[in-house]
Design an enzyme around this catalytic site. Sequence first.
Site, PDB file in Angstrom:
ATOM      1  N   SER A 273      -0.461  -2.687   0.628  1.00  0.00           N
ATOM      2  CA  SER A 273      -1.415  -1.720   1.343  1.00  0.00           C
ATOM      3  C   SER A 273      -2.515  -1.711   0.130  1.00  0.00           C
ATOM      4  O   SER A 273      -2.947  -2.583  -0.109  1.00  0.00           O
ATOM      5  CB  SER A 273      -0.885  -0.576   1.788  1.00  0.00           C
ATOM      6  OG  SER A 273      -1.806   0.455   2.326  1.00  0.00           O
ATOM      7  N   THR A 274      -2.670  -0.576  -0.223  1.00  0.00           N
ATOM      8  CA  THR A 274      -4.180  -0.202  -1.171  1.00  0.00           C
ATOM      9  C   THR A 274      -3.695  -1.095  -2.517  1.00  0.00           C
ATOM     10  O   THR A 274      -2.671  -0.939  -3.163  1.00  0.00           O
ATOM     11  CB  THR A 274      -4.097   1.145  -1.440  1.00  0.00           C
ATOM     12  OG1 THR A 274      -4.141   2.001  -0.310  1.00  0.00           O
ATOM     13  CG2 THR A 274      -5.354   1.718  -2.286  1.00  0.00           C
TER      14      THR A 274
ATOM     15  N   HIS B 271      -1.985  -3.805   5.107  1.00  0.00           N
ATOM     16  CA  HIS B 271      -2.778  -2.812   5.789  1.00  0.00           C
ATOM     17  C   HIS B 271      -4.347  -2.962   5.542  1.00  0.00           C
ATOM     18  O   HIS B 271      -4.928  -2.770   4.604  1.00  0.00           O
ATOM     19  CB  HIS B 271      -2.354  -1.406   5.511  1.00  0.00           C
ATOM     20  CG  HIS B 271      -1.094  -1.070   5.633  1.00  0.00           C
ATOM     21  ND1 HIS B 271      -0.318   0.026   4.995  1.00  0.00           N
ATOM     22  CD2 HIS B 271      -0.097  -1.594   6.590  1.00  0.00           C
ATOM     23  CE1 HIS B 271       1.029  -0.014   5.084  1.00  0.00           C
ATOM     24  NE2 HIS B 271       1.036  -0.844   6.151  1.00  0.00           N
TER      25      HIS B 271
ATOM     26  N   MET C 290      -0.118   2.677  -1.047  1.00  0.00           N
ATOM     27  CA  MET C 290       0.342   4.178  -0.424  1.00  0.00           C
ATOM     28  C   MET C 290       1.463   4.318   0.456  1.00  0.00           C
ATOM     29  O   MET C 290       1.532   3.479   1.435  1.00  0.00           O
ATOM     30  CB  MET C 290      -1.033   4.892  -0.289  1.00  0.00           C
ATOM     31  CG  MET C 290      -2.011   5.129  -1.173  1.00  0.00           C
ATOM     32  SD  MET C 290      -3.384   6.210  -0.657  1.00  0.00           S
ATOM     33  CE  MET C 290      -4.164   5.079   0.630  1.00  0.00           C
TER      34      MET C 290
ATOM     35  N   ASP D 172       5.735   2.707   3.614  1.00  0.00           N
ATOM     36  CA  ASP D 172       5.787   1.822   4.728  1.00  0.00           C
ATOM     37  C   ASP D 172       6.756   0.473   4.004  1.00  0.00           C
ATOM     38  O   ASP D 172       6.286  -0.111   2.893  1.00  0.00           O
ATOM     39  CB  ASP D 172       4.703   1.410   5.140  1.00  0.00           C
ATOM     40  CG  ASP D 172       4.606   0.280   6.413  1.00  0.00           C
ATOM     41  OD1 ASP D 172       5.815   0.260   7.154  1.00  0.00           O
ATOM     42  OD2 ASP D 172       3.991  -0.332   6.650  1.00  0.00           O
TER      43      ASP D 172
END
Length: 347
Positions: A172-173, A198, A291, A294
Amino acid sequence: MTAPATVLIVDDSMTMRALIRNVLRNDPGIEVVGEAANPFEAREKMKALDPDVVTLDVEMPNMNGIDFLQKIMQLRPTPVIMVSNLTAPGASATLEALEIGAFDCIAKPGAGSNTFETLPGLIKEAAQAKGRLVKRRGRVAAPMTRTAPSARAPHEVTCSPTGPELIGIGSSTGGVEALTQVLAEFPADCPPTLIVQHLPAAFTGSFAARLDRLCPARVSEAKDGDVLRPGHVYLAPGGGRHMVLRKAMQPYISLVADDPVSGHRPSVDVLFASIAKNFKGRSSGVILTGMGRDGAQGLLEMRKGGSRTLAQDEASSLVYGMPRVAYEIGAAEKRVPLARMTRQIFA
C-alpha cells in the site's frame, strides 16, 4: 496532548486550495500553516514554516510538481501527498512522483465525488513518517528502460528448482517505490506473480506499464480469465474488483466484484486467501510497506498451508503497518529489509 500535524498546501488553483483547507480545518489533529500557489512560493514557506506534510499539485506553471518534489527529496525531505487529476498524463506523472519518494497520491474531486474524505487520515500517517524520509535524500526516479536478460550481472537473482512456483505480493503506502525496487531484480523467467497494490483505479494501468518498461519480467494489469504464465507479473486493477486465483486445468485469474475486505477492493487478504485455497504447490507470500492490516490474515492462511511468507522490516518500510500486523499475528516467518527482499523470495 500531541501537537497537530502541520500542513502546507501547494496548488495553483485558489479553488482547490480552499477545498483542501476546508476538508482539513475540521480535524483537530491537523493545522494548515500555509498555502502556496507555485513551487517558488512553496520553497520559501517550507523554509519558514517547516511543515510536517506538504500537499502538492502535479501540474503547475513554471515548475511542475515532479521537478519540485525532486528538489524537496534532495534538499529537505518531507512527506508529500500528491494531488492529481485522474487523466492519463496525470496518472503517469503521479506514479513518477511516488517512485521519487512521495508519501502517497490522492485524486482531485470529480463531478459528484469527494475523494478528499481520506485525506485527513493520510496526512496524519504521513506526519508520523517524517523521520523516515531523511534516508531518501538525493533519491531520484529509476530509469524506465527494460533490463535485458542477457545483460544481467552474474550476481543477480535467478530462479532455482527449489524456489517458489507462484508468488503473491501485497502493498500500500510506499509500495510503488518498494515494488519498483523488488521487481527490477526479478528474473525474466520468474514464476507467475500476482500483486495487489492499493492505488486509485486510473493509476494501476499506468503503473503496470511503467513496471513493464523497467523489469526483465513482463508486467501487465490483470484481466479476468488471464491464465498464469511463467515470466509474467499480474497487477490487480484498482477500484472495484478483487483479484482471485482460481485453478481448473491451469491456474487463472478471476476478477470479482464482491464487498471490500479489510477496507479495500481489491484486497490483499482476498488474493492471499485464494492462493492458500487453490494453489497447493510451492508458493511465497510477501507483504510490503503500507497502512492498516490488509493482507495479514490472508498471509497467515498461506503460511498454514505451507507457503513461505515474508514481511518488509520496519527500518525500510515507509509505513510499518501491514508488515507489522503480519509479523505480530505470526503470518510472516521473517522480516526482511527491502534491499534483500527479492533474494529472500527466491532463496
